[in-house]
Scaffold this motif. Sequence first.
Motif, PDB file in Angstrom:
ATOM      1  N   SER A   1      95.601 -11.912  -9.923  1.00  0.00           N
ATOM      2  CA  SER A   1      96.554 -11.629 -10.999  1.00  0.00           C
ATOM      3  C   SER A   1      97.290 -12.897 -11.426  1.00  0.00           C
ATOM      4  O   SER A   1      97.446 -13.180 -12.618  1.00  0.00           O
ATOM      5  CB  SER A   1      97.559 -10.573 -10.533  1.00  0.00           C
ATOM      6  OG  SER A   1      98.559 -10.363 -11.504  1.00  0.00           O
ATOM      7  N   THR A   2      97.726 -13.685 -10.442  1.00  0.00           N
ATOM      8  CA  THR A   2      98.409 -14.948 -10.744  1.00  0.00           C
ATOM      9  C   THR A   2      97.474 -15.902 -11.461  1.00  0.00           C
ATOM     10  O   THR A   2      97.865 -16.585 -12.419  1.00  0.00           O
ATOM     11  CB  THR A   2      98.920 -15.593  -9.438  1.00  0.00           C
ATOM     12  OG1 THR A   2      99.774 -14.675  -8.762  1.00  0.00           O
ATOM     13  CG2 THR A   2      99.674 -16.880  -9.719  1.00  0.00           C
ATOM     14  N   SER A   3      96.230 -15.951 -11.001  1.00  0.00           N
ATOM     15  CA  SER A   3      95.239 -16.821 -11.633  1.00  0.00           C
ATOM     16  C   SER A   3      94.991 -16.414 -13.085  1.00  0.00           C
ATOM     17  O   SER A   3      94.876 -17.272 -13.972  1.00  0.00           O
ATOM     18  CB  SER A   3      93.940 -16.772 -10.828  1.00  0.00           C
ATOM     19  OG  SER A   3      92.968 -17.608 -11.398  1.00  0.00           O
ATOM     20  N   LEU A   4      94.897 -15.107 -13.342  1.00  0.00           N
ATOM     21  CA  LEU A   4      94.716 -14.629 -14.716  1.00  0.00           C
ATOM     22  C   LEU A   4      95.898 -15.018 -15.598  1.00  0.00           C
ATOM     23  O   LEU A   4      95.720 -15.437 -16.751  1.00  0.00           O
ATOM     24  CB  LEU A   4      94.542 -13.115 -14.722  1.00  0.00           C
ATOM     25  CG  LEU A   4      93.149 -12.586 -14.396  1.00  0.00           C
ATOM     26  CD1 LEU A   4      93.193 -11.077 -14.179  1.00  0.00           C
ATOM     27  CD2 LEU A   4      92.168 -12.927 -15.524  1.00  0.00           C
TER      28      LEU A   4
ATOM     29  N   SER B   1      94.891 -22.316 -12.560  1.00  0.00           N
ATOM     30  CA  SER B   1      94.279 -20.996 -12.463  1.00  0.00           C
ATOM     31  C   SER B   1      93.116 -20.998 -11.487  1.00  0.00           C
ATOM     32  O   SER B   1      93.007 -20.114 -10.625  1.00  0.00           O
ATOM     33  CB  SER B   1      93.795 -20.544 -13.850  1.00  0.00           C
ATOM     34  OG  SER B   1      93.076 -19.338 -13.766  1.00  0.00           O
ATOM     35  N   VAL B   2      92.247 -21.994 -11.593  1.00  0.00           N
ATOM     36  CA  VAL B   2      91.097 -22.082 -10.690  1.00  0.00           C
ATOM     37  C   VAL B   2      91.564 -22.351  -9.262  1.00  0.00           C
ATOM     38  O   VAL B   2      91.011 -21.794  -8.303  1.00  0.00           O
ATOM     39  CB  VAL B   2      90.119 -23.175 -11.167  1.00  0.00           C
ATOM     40  CG1 VAL B   2      88.968 -23.339 -10.171  1.00  0.00           C
ATOM     41  CG2 VAL B   2      89.567 -22.836 -12.547  1.00  0.00           C
ATOM     42  N   ALA B   3      92.601 -23.176  -9.105  1.00  0.00           N
ATOM     43  CA  ALA B   3      93.127 -23.473  -7.773  1.00  0.00           C
ATOM     44  C   ALA B   3      93.598 -22.201  -7.076  1.00  0.00           C
ATOM     45  O   ALA B   3      93.324 -21.988  -5.889  1.00  0.00           O
ATOM     46  CB  ALA B   3      94.275 -24.473  -7.875  1.00  0.00           C
TER      47      ALA B   3
ATOM     48  N   PRO C   1      86.494 -15.449 -14.300  1.00  0.00           N
ATOM     49  CA  PRO C   1      85.635 -16.475 -14.898  1.00  0.00           C
ATOM     50  C   PRO C   1      85.384 -16.230 -16.386  1.00  0.00           C
ATOM     51  O   PRO C   1      85.319 -17.185 -17.163  1.00  0.00           O
ATOM     52  CB  PRO C   1      84.337 -16.363 -14.086  1.00  0.00           C
ATOM     53  CG  PRO C   1      84.752 -15.805 -12.779  1.00  0.00           C
ATOM     54  CD  PRO C   1      85.868 -14.850 -13.104  1.00  0.00           C
ATOM     55  N   ALA C   2      85.251 -14.961 -16.790  1.00  0.00           N
ATOM     56  CA  ALA C   2      85.035 -14.659 -18.203  1.00  0.00           C
ATOM     57  C   ALA C   2      86.221 -15.129 -19.046  1.00  0.00           C
ATOM     58  O   ALA C   2      86.037 -15.725 -20.121  1.00  0.00           O
ATOM     59  CB  ALA C   2      84.812 -13.159 -18.388  1.00  0.00           C
ATOM     60  N   VAL C   3      87.432 -14.886 -18.575  1.00  0.00           N
ATOM     61  CA  VAL C   3      88.629 -15.316 -19.303  1.00  0.00           C
ATOM     62  C   VAL C   3      88.681 -16.839 -19.410  1.00  0.00           C
ATOM     63  O   VAL C   3      88.985 -17.397 -20.475  1.00  0.00           O
ATOM     64  CB  VAL C   3      89.903 -14.778 -18.610  1.00  0.00           C
ATOM     65  CG1 VAL C   3      91.154 -15.433 -19.193  1.00  0.00           C
ATOM     66  CG2 VAL C   3      89.989 -13.264 -18.757  1.00  0.00           C
TER      67      VAL C   3
ATOM     68  N   LEU D   1      83.331 -22.819 -10.913  1.00  0.00           N
ATOM     69  CA  LEU D   1      84.436 -23.229 -11.780  1.00  0.00           C
ATOM     70  C   LEU D   1      85.168 -24.431 -11.196  1.00  0.00           C
ATOM     71  O   LEU D   1      85.496 -25.389 -11.905  1.00  0.00           O
ATOM     72  CB  LEU D   1      85.430 -22.078 -11.956  1.00  0.00           C
ATOM     73  CG  LEU D   1      85.159 -21.053 -13.041  1.00  0.00           C
ATOM     74  CD1 LEU D   1      86.176 -19.921 -12.958  1.00  0.00           C
ATOM     75  CD2 LEU D   1      85.167 -21.686 -14.426  1.00  0.00           C
ATOM     76  N   ALA D   2      85.432 -24.379  -9.881  1.00  0.00           N
ATOM     77  CA  ALA D   2      86.140 -25.476  -9.224  1.00  0.00           C
ATOM     78  C   ALA D   2      85.355 -26.775  -9.347  1.00  0.00           C
ATOM     79  O   ALA D   2      85.929 -27.830  -9.678  1.00  0.00           O
ATOM     80  CB  ALA D   2      86.378 -25.134  -7.751  1.00  0.00           C
ATOM     81  N   LEU D   3      84.046 -26.729  -9.114  1.00  0.00           N
ATOM     82  CA  LEU D   3      83.222 -27.933  -9.232  1.00  0.00           C
ATOM     83  C   LEU D   3      83.240 -28.484 -10.653  1.00  0.00           C
ATOM     84  O   LEU D   3      83.360 -29.707 -10.858  1.00  0.00           O
ATOM     85  CB  LEU D   3      81.782 -27.624  -8.811  1.00  0.00           C
ATOM     86  CG  LEU D   3      81.525 -27.505  -7.311  1.00  0.00           C
ATOM     87  CD1 LEU D   3      80.107 -27.004  -7.057  1.00  0.00           C
ATOM     88  CD2 LEU D   3      81.746 -28.845  -6.617  1.00  0.00           C
TER      89      LEU D   3
END
Length: 201
Positions: A21-24, A35-37, A83-85, A138-140
Amino acid sequence: MLRYLWDPANAITIAGLLFSSTSLFLALSERLELSVAVALWAVLADHLDGFVAGRTKGRDPDVAKMGASLDGFSDIVYGAVLPAVIVVQVSEASILALATATSLLLAGALRLSYFANFGRSHDGRFLGLPLSYDVPLLALLFLFKHVIPAQAFPDVVNIGFLLLAIAHVAPVRVPPPSATMYTAISIFAVASSVALVSRSL
């Protein structure tokens, strides 16, 4: 209903949903590296809840059933929705991003529905690539963003995730992670999270 959350494994799954939720929120606020972190911690929670569930003695079957459903919802959020967002944000809501995001969501829903009904194959392998590979990709991509031409970065992200969407539903059998791989994934997630946070502050 809430009493099922006192189970240690289910509590960890809920913590993963809170990270998602926080990432979104961060993704929609266009703080993509942060967000990715944070999403990497949702990955860690997903790995840890299964470990704890498997080692909780005398676990009530109803609690376990609730945990399995919670885990599935958690997987679709951090493994497909998030990931879609981010793909849409990176691509500035392009038509290609719409196709990629839709593919991710459909592949994620199909894969998790199949797994919920049929589980792993007789040899213990997964059919299709698990959704837990999406956030590490995503992180990479964000860690190496500086070596990718800025105008090409959205295309690289879209191509990478279109290929992942195909891999999620492909008729390939993927072995479950070993203890060594779990350790490597955990180290990667923590180190990458720290690197992304330090770069975004």
